[in-house]
Design a protein around this motif. Structure first.
Motif, short mmCIF file in Angstrom:
data_model
loop_
_atom_site.label_atom_id
_atom_site.label_comp_id
_atom_site.label_asym_id
_atom_site.label_seq_id
_atom_site.Cartn_x
_atom_site.Cartn_y
_atom_site.Cartn_z
N GLN A 31 0.84 -1.20 0.00
CA GLN A 31 0.00 0.00 0.00
C GLN A 31 0.87 1.25 0.00
N LEU A 32 1.92 1.24 0.81
CA LEU A 32 2.85 2.38 0.83
C LEU A 32 3.50 2.56 -0.53
N ALA A 37 3.36 6.14 -5.77
CA ALA A 37 3.29 6.28 -7.23
C ALA A 37 2.21 7.27 -7.68
N LEU A 38 1.27 7.60 -6.82
CA LEU A 38 0.20 8.51 -7.22
C LEU A 38 0.70 9.95 -7.28
N ALA A 79 2.81 -0.30 9.95
CA ALA A 79 1.46 -0.11 10.50
C ALA A 79 1.26 1.31 11.01
N SER A 80 2.28 1.85 11.66
CA SER A 80 2.20 3.21 12.18
C SER A 80 2.05 4.24 11.07
N VAL A 81 2.85 4.10 10.03
CA VAL A 81 2.78 5.03 8.90
C VAL A 81 1.43 4.89 8.20
N LEU A 82 0.96 3.66 8.02
CA LEU A 82 -0.36 3.48 7.39
C LEU A 82 -1.45 4.16 8.20
N VAL A 93 -5.44 2.01 -4.43
CA VAL A 93 -4.18 1.61 -3.80
C VAL A 93 -4.36 0.26 -3.10
N ARG A 94 -5.44 0.10 -2.35
CA ARG A 94 -5.72 -1.17 -1.66
C ARG A 94 -5.86 -2.31 -2.66
#
Length: 108
Positions: A31-32, A37-38, A79-82, A93-94
């Motif tokens: 996901q990151l 890329a967006l 997990a923290s960044v997400l 993205v998912r």
């Protein structure tokens, strides 16, 4: 950007250590990867995502990856960044991460 982080090193880590890292952490890392890329992703979001992925591909970190349980800190950071950038993780993205995860982890 850190010299250790590039697309090839990311995919090598996913392919080589996907099972050891775990499905959830790989799915989060993907996901990151896809949110970076967006084009409309804000720079601060990309910076956090790149930092977390760079940490994943670096072999020496808080808990060195070669030790048993060495990817626990990597998974926690992902997990923290997400959690921090959740508003920028779109369904596209998912879906991209979900489509890539089984090939990266389960079929190894």
């Amino acid at each position: 950007m850190n010299a250790n982080f590039n697309e090839d090193s990311f995919w090598n880590i996913v392919r080589q250590y996907g099972k050891k890292i775990g499905y959830d952490a790989v799915y989060g890392a993907l996901q990151l990867f896809y949110v970076i890329a967006l084009q409309d992703t804000p720079a601060w979001v990309k910076s956090l995502a790149i930092g977390a992925l760079a940490y994943l591909v670096m072999p020496i970190d808080a808990i060195p990856d070669f030790l048993p349980g060495g990817y626990v800190d990597d998974a926690a950071l992902i997990a923290s960044v997400l959690g921090t950038i959740a508003a920028y993780i779109s369904n596209d993205v998912r879906n991209s991460a979900n489509a890539s995860t089984p090939n990266s982890v389960i079929t190894l």
